[in-house]
Design a protein around this motif. Structure first.
Motif, mmCIF file in Angstrom:
data_model
loop_
_atom_site.group_PDB
_atom_site.id
_atom_site.type_symbol
_atom_site.label_atom_id
_atom_site.label_comp_id
_atom_site.label_asym_id
_atom_site.label_seq_id
_atom_site.Cartn_x
_atom_site.Cartn_y
_atom_site.Cartn_z
ATOM 1 N N UNK A 185 0.831 -1.198 0.000
ATOM 2 C CA UNK A 185 0.000 0.000 0.000
ATOM 3 C C UNK A 185 0.870 1.254 0.000
ATOM 4 N N UNK A 186 1.924 1.252 0.798
ATOM 5 C CA UNK A 186 2.824 2.402 0.833
ATOM 6 C C UNK A 186 3.505 2.605 -0.516
ATOM 7 N N UNK A 187 3.850 1.513 -1.187
ATOM 8 C CA UNK A 187 4.471 1.637 -2.505
ATOM 9 C C UNK A 187 3.479 2.203 -3.520
ATOM 10 N N UNK A 188 2.212 1.779 -3.443
ATOM 11 C CA UNK A 188 1.188 2.313 -4.345
ATOM 12 C C UNK A 188 1.000 3.806 -4.121
ATOM 13 N N UNK A 189 0.919 4.224 -2.862
ATOM 14 C CA UNK A 189 0.768 5.641 -2.552
ATOM 15 C C UNK A 189 2.010 6.431 -2.948
ATOM 16 N N UNK A 193 1.676 9.642 -5.410
ATOM 17 C CA UNK A 193 2.102 10.988 -5.035
ATOM 18 C C UNK A 193 3.271 11.460 -5.892
ATOM 19 N N UNK A 194 4.094 10.536 -6.329
ATOM 20 C CA UNK A 194 5.187 10.905 -7.222
ATOM 21 C C UNK A 194 4.642 11.432 -8.548
ATOM 22 N N UNK A 198 5.479 15.490 -8.699
ATOM 23 C CA UNK A 198 6.788 15.635 -9.337
ATOM 24 C C UNK A 198 6.632 15.614 -10.855
ATOM 25 N N UNK A 199 7.522 16.317 -11.575
ATOM 26 C CA UNK A 199 8.654 17.107 -11.070
ATOM 27 C C UNK A 199 8.208 18.376 -10.365
ATOM 28 N N UNK A 200 9.078 18.853 -9.487
ATOM 29 C CA UNK A 200 8.734 19.991 -8.640
ATOM 30 C C UNK A 200 8.434 21.237 -9.465
ATOM 31 N N UNK A 201 9.249 21.454 -10.485
ATOM 32 C CA UNK A 201 9.094 22.672 -11.271
ATOM 33 C C UNK A 201 7.792 22.756 -12.027
ATOM 34 N N UNK A 202 7.112 21.641 -12.235
ATOM 35 C CA UNK A 202 5.864 21.666 -12.981
ATOM 36 C C UNK A 202 4.662 21.381 -12.087
ATOM 37 N N UNK A 241 10.757 4.733 4.037
ATOM 38 C CA UNK A 241 11.974 5.534 3.862
ATOM 39 C C UNK A 241 12.416 5.761 2.415
ATOM 40 N N UNK A 242 12.190 4.826 1.447
ATOM 41 C CA UNK A 242 12.576 5.150 0.066
ATOM 42 C C UNK A 242 11.934 6.421 -0.469
ATOM 43 N N UNK A 243 10.812 6.836 0.110
ATOM 44 C CA UNK A 243 10.161 8.065 -0.345
ATOM 45 C C UNK A 243 10.966 9.309 0.012
ATOM 46 N N UNK A 244 11.889 9.208 0.967
ATOM 47 C CA UNK A 244 12.683 10.378 1.367
ATOM 48 C C UNK A 244 13.497 10.909 0.196
ATOM 49 N N UNK A 245 14.114 10.011 -0.542
ATOM 50 C CA UNK A 245 14.913 10.449 -1.683
ATOM 51 C C UNK A 245 14.030 10.984 -2.799
#
Length: 511
Positions: A185-189, A193-194, A198-202, A241-245
Protein backbone atom coordinates in the motif's frame (compact mmCIF):
# COMPACT_ATOMS: atom_id res chain seq x y z
CA UNK A 1 -14.32 -10.89 8.32
CA UNK A 2 -10.82 -12.36 8.53
CA UNK A 3 -11.32 -14.37 5.33
CA UNK A 4 -12.51 -11.26 3.48
CA UNK A 5 -9.45 -9.36 4.65
CA UNK A 6 -7.21 -12.17 3.43
CA UNK A 7 -8.89 -12.26 0.01
CA UNK A 8 -8.59 -8.50 -0.45
CA UNK A 9 -4.92 -8.52 0.56
CA UNK A 10 -4.29 -11.39 -1.88
CA UNK A 11 -5.84 -9.32 -4.68
CA UNK A 12 -3.63 -6.42 -3.68
CA UNK A 13 -0.48 -8.53 -3.85
CA UNK A 14 -1.48 -10.16 -7.17
CA UNK A 15 -2.32 -6.97 -9.07
CA UNK A 16 0.76 -5.20 -7.75
CA UNK A 17 2.76 -7.56 -9.98
CA UNK A 18 0.39 -8.72 -12.73
CA UNK A 19 -1.54 -6.89 -15.42
CA UNK A 20 -5.31 -6.68 -14.96
CA UNK A 21 -7.98 -6.96 -17.61
CA UNK A 22 -11.01 -4.70 -18.03
CA UNK A 23 -13.31 -7.49 -16.83
CA UNK A 24 -11.28 -7.96 -13.66
CA UNK A 25 -11.34 -4.23 -12.91
CA UNK A 26 -15.13 -4.18 -13.27
CA UNK A 27 -15.41 -7.10 -10.87
CA UNK A 28 -13.48 -5.09 -8.28
CA UNK A 29 -15.69 -2.07 -8.97
CA UNK A 30 -18.76 -4.22 -8.37
CA UNK A 31 -17.57 -4.83 -4.80
CA UNK A 32 -17.24 -1.14 -3.98
CA UNK A 33 -20.35 0.72 -2.84
CA UNK A 34 -21.45 3.71 -4.93
CA UNK A 35 -18.07 4.74 -6.35
CA UNK A 36 -19.32 5.03 -9.94
CA UNK A 37 -22.48 6.56 -11.34
CA UNK A 38 -25.45 4.22 -11.61
CA UNK A 39 -25.34 4.06 -15.41
CA UNK A 40 -21.76 2.77 -15.22
CA UNK A 41 -22.31 0.26 -12.42
CA UNK A 42 -21.54 -3.31 -13.57
CA UNK A 43 -24.67 -5.21 -14.60
CA UNK A 44 -25.79 -7.84 -12.13
CA UNK A 45 -24.06 -6.17 -9.24
CA UNK A 46 -24.43 -8.31 -6.13
CA UNK A 47 -23.22 -7.76 -2.59
CA UNK A 48 -20.81 -4.92 -1.92
CA UNK A 49 -18.46 -4.48 0.99
CA UNK A 50 -20.93 -2.19 2.76
CA UNK A 51 -23.58 -4.91 2.63
CA UNK A 52 -21.43 -7.02 4.95
CA UNK A 53 -22.29 -4.64 7.80
CA UNK A 54 -25.89 -5.85 7.67
CA UNK A 55 -24.79 -9.47 7.96
CA UNK A 56 -21.73 -9.35 10.20
CA UNK A 57 -22.53 -6.10 12.04
CA UNK A 58 -18.95 -4.97 11.53
CA UNK A 59 -17.32 -1.92 10.01
CA UNK A 60 -15.40 -2.69 6.81
CA UNK A 61 -14.20 0.77 5.82
CA UNK A 62 -10.59 -0.45 5.71
CA UNK A 63 -11.62 -3.21 3.26
CA UNK A 64 -13.29 -0.64 1.00
CA UNK A 65 -10.16 1.53 0.98
CA UNK A 66 -7.97 -1.49 0.24
CA UNK A 67 -10.23 -2.41 -2.68
CA UNK A 68 -9.86 1.15 -3.99
CA UNK A 69 -6.09 0.71 -3.77
CA UNK A 70 -6.42 -2.62 -5.61
CA UNK A 71 -8.19 -0.78 -8.44
CA UNK A 72 -5.57 1.96 -8.40
CA UNK A 73 -2.82 -0.66 -8.55
CA UNK A 74 -4.55 -2.25 -11.56
CA UNK A 75 -4.36 1.10 -13.36
CA UNK A 76 -0.69 1.69 -12.59
CA UNK A 77 1.43 0.39 -15.47
CA UNK A 78 4.55 -0.29 -13.44
CA UNK A 79 5.20 -2.00 -10.11
CA UNK A 80 8.04 -0.37 -8.21
CA UNK A 81 9.56 0.91 -11.45
CA UNK A 82 9.37 -2.45 -13.23
CA UNK A 83 6.83 -3.41 -15.88
CA UNK A 84 4.05 -5.68 -14.66
CA UNK A 85 3.80 -9.22 -15.95
CA UNK A 86 1.06 -10.29 -18.33
CA UNK A 87 -0.37 -13.70 -17.30
CA UNK A 88 -1.92 -14.16 -20.75
CA UNK A 89 1.61 -14.72 -22.13
CA UNK A 90 1.95 -17.89 -20.08
CA UNK A 91 1.55 -21.06 -22.17
CA UNK A 92 0.32 -24.33 -20.79
CA UNK A 93 3.39 -26.20 -22.05
CA UNK A 94 5.84 -23.68 -20.56
CA UNK A 95 8.26 -25.23 -18.05
CA UNK A 96 9.24 -23.27 -14.92
CA UNK A 97 12.93 -23.94 -15.60
CA UNK A 98 12.68 -22.20 -18.96
CA UNK A 99 10.52 -19.33 -17.76
CA UNK A 100 11.96 -15.84 -18.38
CA UNK A 101 10.17 -13.06 -16.54
CA UNK A 102 11.26 -10.51 -19.12
CA UNK A 103 9.22 -12.38 -21.72
CA UNK A 104 6.13 -11.85 -19.58
CA UNK A 105 6.58 -8.09 -19.22
CA UNK A 106 3.63 -5.97 -20.24
CA UNK A 107 4.14 -4.03 -23.45
CA UNK A 108 3.07 -0.45 -24.25
CA UNK A 109 -0.42 -1.72 -25.04
CA UNK A 110 -0.77 -3.27 -21.59
CA UNK A 111 -2.08 -0.10 -19.93
CA UNK A 112 -5.53 -0.82 -18.51
CA UNK A 113 -6.54 2.81 -19.01
CA UNK A 114 -5.69 2.59 -22.71
CA UNK A 115 -8.62 0.22 -23.25
CA UNK A 116 -12.37 0.31 -22.77
CA UNK A 117 -12.22 1.32 -19.09
CA UNK A 118 -10.07 4.34 -19.88
CA UNK A 119 -12.44 5.39 -22.67
CA UNK A 120 -15.43 5.35 -20.34
CA UNK A 121 -13.56 7.33 -17.68
CA UNK A 122 -12.36 9.94 -20.19
CA UNK A 123 -15.91 10.41 -21.46
CA UNK A 124 -16.75 11.99 -18.10
CA UNK A 125 -19.50 11.61 -15.52
CA UNK A 126 -18.08 8.23 -14.54
CA UNK A 127 -17.24 8.54 -10.84
CA UNK A 128 -19.76 9.26 -8.11
CA UNK A 129 -18.36 12.50 -6.72
CA UNK A 130 -20.81 12.43 -3.81
CA UNK A 131 -19.03 9.39 -2.36
CA UNK A 132 -15.72 9.80 -0.50
CA UNK A 133 -14.25 6.71 -2.17
CA UNK A 134 -15.58 7.89 -5.53
CA UNK A 135 -13.83 11.22 -4.97
CA UNK A 136 -10.56 9.47 -4.16
CA UNK A 137 -10.72 7.26 -7.27
CA UNK A 138 -11.69 10.25 -9.41
CA UNK A 139 -8.67 12.18 -8.17
CA UNK A 140 -6.22 9.27 -8.33
CA UNK A 141 -7.24 7.70 -11.65
CA UNK A 142 -8.86 10.51 -13.63
CA UNK A 143 -6.79 13.33 -12.14
CA UNK A 144 -3.32 11.93 -11.54
CA UNK A 145 -3.08 9.06 -14.02
CA UNK A 146 -5.18 10.60 -16.83
CA UNK A 147 -4.26 14.23 -15.97
CA UNK A 148 -7.82 15.54 -15.95
CA UNK A 149 -7.83 19.12 -14.63
CA UNK A 150 -11.36 18.93 -13.22
CA UNK A 151 -10.51 15.86 -11.14
CA UNK A 152 -7.23 17.37 -9.91
CA UNK A 153 -8.88 20.63 -8.90
CA UNK A 154 -11.71 18.78 -7.19
CA UNK A 155 -9.31 16.56 -5.25
CA UNK A 156 -7.07 19.38 -4.10
CA UNK A 157 -9.67 22.06 -3.38
CA UNK A 158 -13.13 20.57 -2.80
CA UNK A 159 -12.55 17.01 -1.59
CA UNK A 160 -9.42 17.57 0.55
CA UNK A 161 -7.77 14.40 -0.70
CA UNK A 162 -4.59 14.99 1.28
CA UNK A 163 -6.64 14.99 4.48
CA UNK A 164 -8.23 11.70 3.41
CA UNK A 165 -4.87 10.11 2.61
CA UNK A 166 -3.35 11.21 5.90
CA UNK A 167 -6.13 10.37 8.34
CA UNK A 168 -7.95 7.51 6.63
CA UNK A 169 -4.97 5.69 5.08
CA UNK A 170 -1.53 6.63 6.40
CA UNK A 171 -2.65 7.02 10.02
CA UNK A 172 -4.64 3.79 10.03
CA UNK A 173 -2.91 0.82 11.66
CA UNK A 174 -5.33 -1.51 9.83
CA UNK A 175 -4.35 -0.29 6.37
CA UNK A 176 -0.61 0.38 6.68
CA UNK A 177 0.21 -2.28 9.25
CA UNK A 178 3.75 -3.65 9.49
CA UNK A 179 3.15 -6.42 6.99
CA UNK A 180 3.62 -7.25 3.34
CA UNK A 181 0.24 -5.68 2.58
CA UNK A 182 1.20 -2.47 4.36
CA UNK A 183 4.40 -2.28 2.30
CA UNK A 184 2.44 -2.75 -0.93
CA UNK A 185 0.00 0.00 0.00
CA UNK A 186 2.82 2.40 0.83
CA UNK A 187 4.47 1.64 -2.51
CA UNK A 188 1.19 2.31 -4.35
CA UNK A 189 0.77 5.64 -2.55
CA UNK A 190 4.41 6.47 -3.19
CA UNK A 191 3.92 6.07 -6.94
CA UNK A 192 0.63 7.98 -6.87
CA UNK A 193 2.10 10.99 -5.03
CA UNK A 194 5.19 10.90 -7.22
CA UNK A 195 2.97 11.21 -10.31
CA UNK A 196 0.90 13.93 -8.64
CA UNK A 197 3.64 16.21 -7.27
CA UNK A 198 6.79 15.63 -9.34
CA UNK A 199 8.65 17.11 -11.07
CA UNK A 200 8.73 19.99 -8.64
CA UNK A 201 9.09 22.67 -11.27
CA UNK A 202 5.86 21.67 -12.98
CA UNK A 203 3.43 19.80 -10.74
CA UNK A 204 4.33 21.12 -7.27
CA UNK A 205 4.40 24.64 -8.69
CA UNK A 206 0.99 24.01 -10.25
CA UNK A 207 -0.35 22.95 -6.84
CA UNK A 208 0.88 26.21 -5.31
CA UNK A 209 -0.74 28.24 -8.09
CA UNK A 210 -4.00 26.34 -7.62
CA UNK A 211 -3.83 27.06 -3.90
CA UNK A 212 -3.33 30.78 -4.56
CA UNK A 213 -6.38 30.83 -6.82
CA UNK A 214 -8.49 28.95 -4.29
CA UNK A 215 -7.39 31.31 -1.49
CA UNK A 216 -8.34 34.35 -3.57
CA UNK A 217 -11.78 32.79 -4.10
CA UNK A 218 -11.98 31.99 -0.37
CA UNK A 219 -12.24 28.26 -1.02
CA UNK A 220 -9.11 27.43 0.98
CA UNK A 221 -7.26 28.95 3.90
CA UNK A 222 -3.80 30.35 3.06
CA UNK A 223 -1.07 27.67 2.91
CA UNK A 224 -3.57 24.93 3.80
CA UNK A 225 -2.97 22.88 0.64
CA UNK A 226 0.83 22.99 0.99
CA UNK A 227 0.59 22.13 4.68
CA UNK A 228 -1.67 19.14 3.99
CA UNK A 229 0.61 17.92 1.20
CA UNK A 230 3.73 18.20 3.37
CA UNK A 231 2.00 16.36 6.21
CA UNK A 232 1.13 13.49 3.86
CA UNK A 233 4.67 13.35 2.44
CA UNK A 234 6.15 13.54 5.92
CA UNK A 235 4.05 10.63 7.14
CA UNK A 236 4.80 8.61 4.01
CA UNK A 237 8.55 9.18 4.41
CA UNK A 238 8.40 8.04 8.03
CA UNK A 239 6.61 4.83 7.09
CA UNK A 240 8.35 4.25 3.75
CA UNK A 241 11.97 5.53 3.86
CA UNK A 242 12.58 5.15 0.07
CA UNK A 243 10.16 8.06 -0.34
CA UNK A 244 12.68 10.38 1.37
CA UNK A 245 14.91 10.45 -1.68
CA UNK A 246 11.94 10.83 -4.03
CA UNK A 247 10.46 13.84 -2.27
CA UNK A 248 13.67 15.44 -1.02
CA UNK A 249 13.47 17.96 -3.87
CA UNK A 250 10.02 19.06 -2.70
CA UNK A 251 11.39 19.91 0.74
CA UNK A 252 14.43 21.70 -0.67
CA UNK A 253 12.27 23.62 -3.13
CA UNK A 254 10.14 24.80 -0.22
CA UNK A 255 13.24 26.07 1.59
CA UNK A 256 14.24 28.05 -1.50
CA UNK A 257 10.87 29.72 -2.03
CA UNK A 258 9.51 30.22 1.50
CA UNK A 259 9.58 33.61 3.23
CA UNK A 260 7.76 34.65 6.36
CA UNK A 261 5.12 37.31 5.88
CA UNK A 262 6.17 40.93 6.39
CA UNK A 263 6.02 41.88 10.04
CA UNK A 264 5.28 38.30 11.06
CA UNK A 265 5.42 37.90 14.81
CA UNK A 266 5.28 34.68 16.76
CA UNK A 267 3.11 34.91 19.82
CA UNK A 268 5.54 33.19 22.17
CA UNK A 269 7.67 36.28 22.54
CA UNK A 270 10.13 35.51 19.77
CA UNK A 271 9.74 37.13 16.37
CA UNK A 272 11.13 36.23 12.98
CA UNK A 273 10.88 39.43 10.99
CA UNK A 274 11.91 40.36 7.51
CA UNK A 275 13.96 43.06 9.17
CA UNK A 276 16.57 40.38 9.75
CA UNK A 277 19.52 40.36 7.33
CA UNK A 278 19.11 38.59 4.02
CA UNK A 279 22.21 36.44 4.43
CA UNK A 280 22.73 34.32 7.51
CA UNK A 281 26.04 32.74 6.58
CA UNK A 282 27.66 34.95 9.18
CA UNK A 283 25.03 35.44 11.89
CA UNK A 284 25.97 38.99 12.73
CA UNK A 285 22.48 40.14 13.53
CA UNK A 286 19.65 38.22 15.08
CA UNK A 287 16.30 39.20 16.54
CA UNK A 288 14.57 38.58 19.85
CA UNK A 289 11.55 40.02 21.60
CA UNK A 290 11.76 41.45 25.06
CA UNK A 291 9.03 40.70 27.55
CA UNK A 292 7.18 43.87 26.60
CA UNK A 293 6.88 42.78 22.97
CA UNK A 294 9.38 45.19 21.35
CA UNK A 295 11.63 43.70 18.72
CA UNK A 296 15.36 44.29 19.15
CA UNK A 297 18.21 43.47 16.79
CA UNK A 298 21.05 41.63 18.47
CA UNK A 299 24.69 41.71 17.51
CA UNK A 300 27.14 38.79 17.67
CA UNK A 301 27.46 39.17 21.44
CA UNK A 302 23.68 39.46 21.86
CA UNK A 303 23.90 43.19 22.62
CA UNK A 304 21.00 45.44 21.74
CA UNK A 305 21.89 47.61 18.74
CA UNK A 306 18.59 48.72 17.20
CA UNK A 307 14.86 48.77 17.77
CA UNK A 308 12.61 47.95 14.83
CA UNK A 309 9.00 49.03 14.63
CA UNK A 310 6.48 46.20 14.70
CA UNK A 311 3.99 45.81 11.89
CA UNK A 312 0.65 44.06 12.20
CA UNK A 313 0.75 40.50 10.93
CA UNK A 314 -1.27 40.08 7.76
CA UNK A 315 -0.87 36.36 7.33
CA UNK A 316 0.54 33.86 9.81
CA UNK A 317 2.52 31.29 7.85
CA UNK A 318 4.57 29.93 10.75
CA UNK A 319 2.65 26.64 10.51
CA UNK A 320 3.92 26.15 6.95
CA UNK A 321 7.42 27.06 8.15
CA UNK A 322 7.18 24.39 10.85
CA UNK A 323 5.97 21.76 8.38
CA UNK A 324 8.91 22.43 6.05
CA UNK A 325 11.34 22.11 8.96
CA UNK A 326 9.72 18.86 10.05
CA UNK A 327 9.85 17.49 6.51
CA UNK A 328 13.58 18.27 6.35
CA UNK A 329 14.04 16.51 9.68
CA UNK A 330 12.26 13.40 8.43
CA UNK A 331 14.34 13.31 5.24
CA UNK A 332 17.51 13.46 7.34
CA UNK A 333 16.37 10.97 9.97
CA UNK A 334 14.60 8.36 7.83
CA UNK A 335 16.32 8.64 4.46
CA UNK A 336 19.66 7.25 3.38
CA UNK A 337 22.85 8.74 4.79
CA UNK A 338 23.73 10.11 1.36
CA UNK A 339 20.34 11.79 1.21
CA UNK A 340 20.77 13.30 4.68
CA UNK A 341 24.24 14.49 3.76
CA UNK A 342 22.87 16.41 0.75
CA UNK A 343 20.26 18.13 2.90
CA UNK A 344 22.78 19.06 5.61
CA UNK A 345 25.20 20.48 3.05
CA UNK A 346 22.36 22.60 1.70
CA UNK A 347 21.68 23.98 5.17
CA UNK A 348 25.35 24.86 5.68
CA UNK A 349 25.21 27.85 3.35
CA UNK A 350 21.55 28.25 2.55
CA UNK A 351 20.88 31.61 0.94
CA UNK A 352 17.41 31.77 2.50
CA UNK A 353 17.93 33.06 6.03
CA UNK A 354 15.01 31.09 7.48
CA UNK A 355 16.74 27.78 6.72
CA UNK A 356 20.36 28.69 7.28
CA UNK A 357 21.80 26.38 9.94
CA UNK A 358 23.33 29.21 11.98
CA UNK A 359 20.05 31.09 12.05
CA UNK A 360 18.10 27.99 13.12
CA UNK A 361 20.40 27.27 16.04
CA UNK A 362 20.45 30.93 17.09
CA UNK A 363 16.66 30.72 17.12
CA UNK A 364 16.93 27.95 19.70
CA UNK A 365 19.45 29.99 21.66
CA UNK A 366 17.14 32.99 21.79
CA UNK A 367 14.17 30.87 22.87
CA UNK A 368 16.25 29.16 25.55
CA UNK A 369 18.01 32.25 26.90
CA UNK A 370 15.36 34.94 26.66
CA UNK A 371 13.90 36.41 29.83
CA UNK A 372 12.18 33.86 32.09
CA UNK A 373 8.59 33.23 31.18
CA UNK A 374 5.61 32.14 33.17
CA UNK A 375 5.24 28.51 34.11
CA UNK A 376 2.16 26.51 33.07
CA UNK A 377 -1.05 27.10 34.94
CA UNK A 378 -2.24 23.69 36.23
CA UNK A 379 -5.83 24.86 35.96
CA UNK A 380 -5.36 25.63 32.26
CA UNK A 381 -3.21 22.63 31.45
CA UNK A 382 -1.17 24.70 29.01
CA UNK A 383 1.55 27.33 28.92
CA UNK A 384 0.48 30.47 30.73
CA UNK A 385 2.07 33.47 29.00
CA UNK A 386 3.35 31.63 25.99
CA UNK A 387 1.12 31.15 22.96
CA UNK A 388 0.91 28.20 20.63
CA UNK A 389 1.92 29.98 17.40
CA UNK A 390 5.69 29.51 17.47
CA UNK A 391 5.82 26.21 19.32
CA UNK A 392 5.60 24.18 16.06
CA UNK A 393 8.59 26.10 14.68
CA UNK A 394 10.73 25.38 17.74
CA UNK A 395 9.63 21.73 17.61
CA UNK A 396 10.55 21.53 13.93
CA UNK A 397 14.02 22.92 14.62
CA UNK A 398 14.50 20.42 17.46
CA UNK A 399 13.54 17.57 15.12
CA UNK A 400 15.90 18.90 12.46
CA UNK A 401 18.75 19.10 14.96
CA UNK A 402 18.05 15.50 15.94
CA UNK A 403 18.06 14.34 12.32
CA UNK A 404 21.13 16.32 11.29
CA UNK A 405 23.24 15.71 14.40
CA UNK A 406 22.14 12.20 15.38
CA UNK A 407 24.61 9.37 15.80
CA UNK A 408 23.79 7.89 12.37
CA UNK A 409 25.29 10.98 10.71
CA UNK A 410 28.73 10.17 12.12
CA UNK A 411 29.16 7.30 9.65
CA UNK A 412 28.60 9.40 6.51
CA UNK A 413 31.42 8.96 4.01
CA UNK A 414 32.88 11.41 3.27
CA UNK A 415 32.16 12.96 6.67
CA UNK A 416 30.05 16.11 6.77
CA UNK A 417 32.14 19.25 6.92
CA UNK A 418 31.54 21.20 10.13
CA UNK A 419 29.40 24.31 9.87
CA UNK A 420 31.53 25.91 12.58
CA UNK A 421 33.08 24.89 15.85
CA UNK A 422 31.08 26.35 18.70
CA UNK A 423 27.62 27.62 19.58
CA UNK A 424 29.26 30.28 21.72
CA UNK A 425 30.31 32.22 18.59
CA UNK A 426 26.82 32.11 17.16
CA UNK A 427 27.49 29.08 14.98
CA UNK A 428 27.55 25.34 15.32
CA UNK A 429 28.58 22.10 13.68
CA UNK A 430 27.00 19.00 12.25
CA UNK A 431 29.21 16.25 13.56
CA UNK A 432 32.09 16.58 15.98
CA UNK A 433 32.13 15.86 19.69
CA UNK A 434 32.35 19.45 20.90
CA UNK A 435 29.51 20.59 18.68
CA UNK A 436 27.22 17.74 19.74
CA UNK A 437 27.85 18.47 23.40
CA UNK A 438 27.10 22.16 22.83
CA UNK A 439 23.86 21.25 21.08
CA UNK A 440 22.93 18.93 23.96
CA UNK A 441 23.48 21.71 26.48
CA UNK A 442 21.39 24.06 24.36
CA UNK A 443 18.53 21.56 24.22
CA UNK A 444 18.65 21.15 27.99
CA UNK A 445 18.43 24.95 28.38
CA UNK A 446 15.44 25.03 26.04
CA UNK A 447 13.87 22.12 27.92
CA UNK A 448 14.01 24.10 31.15
CA UNK A 449 13.08 27.52 29.74
CA UNK A 450 10.21 26.77 27.37
CA UNK A 451 6.89 26.07 29.10
CA UNK A 452 5.19 24.38 26.13
CA UNK A 453 4.90 20.61 26.77
CA UNK A 454 5.25 19.88 23.05
CA UNK A 455 8.58 21.74 22.95
CA UNK A 456 9.80 19.94 26.07
CA UNK A 457 8.93 16.57 24.50
CA UNK A 458 10.76 17.56 21.30
CA UNK A 459 13.87 18.55 23.28
CA UNK A 460 13.91 15.21 25.11
CA UNK A 461 13.38 13.32 21.85
CA UNK A 462 16.27 15.16 20.21
CA UNK A 463 18.56 14.55 23.18
CA UNK A 464 17.85 10.83 22.94
CA UNK A 465 19.31 10.65 19.41
CA UNK A 466 22.49 12.66 19.94
CA UNK A 467 25.73 10.69 20.00
CA UNK A 468 27.23 11.62 23.36
CA UNK A 469 30.13 10.07 25.18
CA UNK A 470 29.61 8.50 28.62
CA UNK A 471 30.77 11.55 30.54
CA UNK A 472 28.71 13.98 28.45
CA UNK A 473 25.67 11.72 28.68
CA UNK A 474 25.95 11.61 32.46
CA UNK A 475 26.14 15.39 32.53
CA UNK A 476 23.02 15.71 30.36
CA UNK A 477 21.09 13.25 32.54
CA UNK A 478 22.17 15.15 35.64
CA UNK A 479 20.92 18.40 34.12
CA UNK A 480 17.61 16.79 33.19
CA UNK A 481 17.18 15.38 36.69
CA UNK A 482 17.92 18.82 38.13
CA UNK A 483 15.07 20.21 36.03
CA UNK A 484 12.55 17.62 37.23
CA UNK A 485 10.65 20.21 39.31
CA UNK A 486 9.81 22.03 36.06
CA UNK A 487 8.79 18.76 34.39
CA UNK A 488 6.90 17.32 37.34
CA UNK A 489 3.54 18.79 36.34
CA UNK A 490 3.71 17.21 32.87
CA UNK A 491 4.88 13.86 34.24
CA UNK A 492 2.19 13.72 36.90
CA UNK A 493 -0.54 14.78 34.46
CA UNK A 494 -0.24 12.44 31.46
CA UNK A 495 -3.33 13.91 29.85
CA UNK A 496 -1.34 17.07 29.11
CA UNK A 497 -0.09 16.64 25.55
CA UNK A 498 -0.97 12.92 25.65
CA UNK A 499 1.81 12.14 28.12
CA UNK A 500 4.50 12.87 25.54
CA UNK A 501 6.83 14.52 28.08
CA UNK A 502 6.80 11.47 30.37
CA UNK A 503 7.30 9.10 27.43
CA UNK A 504 10.16 11.08 25.90
CA UNK A 505 11.79 11.53 29.31
CA UNK A 506 11.88 7.77 29.83
CA UNK A 507 13.12 7.15 26.27
CA UNK A 508 15.84 9.78 26.64
CA UNK A 509 17.21 8.27 29.86
CA UNK A 510 17.15 4.76 28.35
CA UNK A 511 19.01 5.88 25.23
Amino acid sequence: GIMIQLLVETLLAYYAAFRASTEESEQVLSLLPHVVMSQHAPIGQGFTVSDLDLVLREEHNDVSIKLCLVLLSMCQVQAGGDAKMDPSKLREDMQPAHLNLQDLATGPDGDLLAGALGSKIRAGNYWNEESQLGQFLCFAISGVLLEDDHALRGGYVRWHIFHFLLHEVLMSSLIVAESCTGSLILRILHELLQRALLPVGRRWTAVKKLEAQAVSMRLLAPDSLQISALQVLNRLCRLHPPACETFRDVALHCTDTFHLSTGQQMSDGFSLSNAAPSSMRSPALQGVHAAGGDFFMLGPNHQQVQQVEQRPARHDNTVLYAEILDMLATVCARGSLHNANLVCQKLLSHSNQWFNWSFLLDTLVQNARSQPREQPNPAMGSAGAVGQAAAPVVIGICHLVSGACGNRMLVVQPPIQPIAQSLQTGASAIGGVAAVENIANLLVELLVAHPEPAVKAACLGSLAHLDLGPQAARGVIASILASIPRLLFFVENPRVYDGAVAIELLACVIH
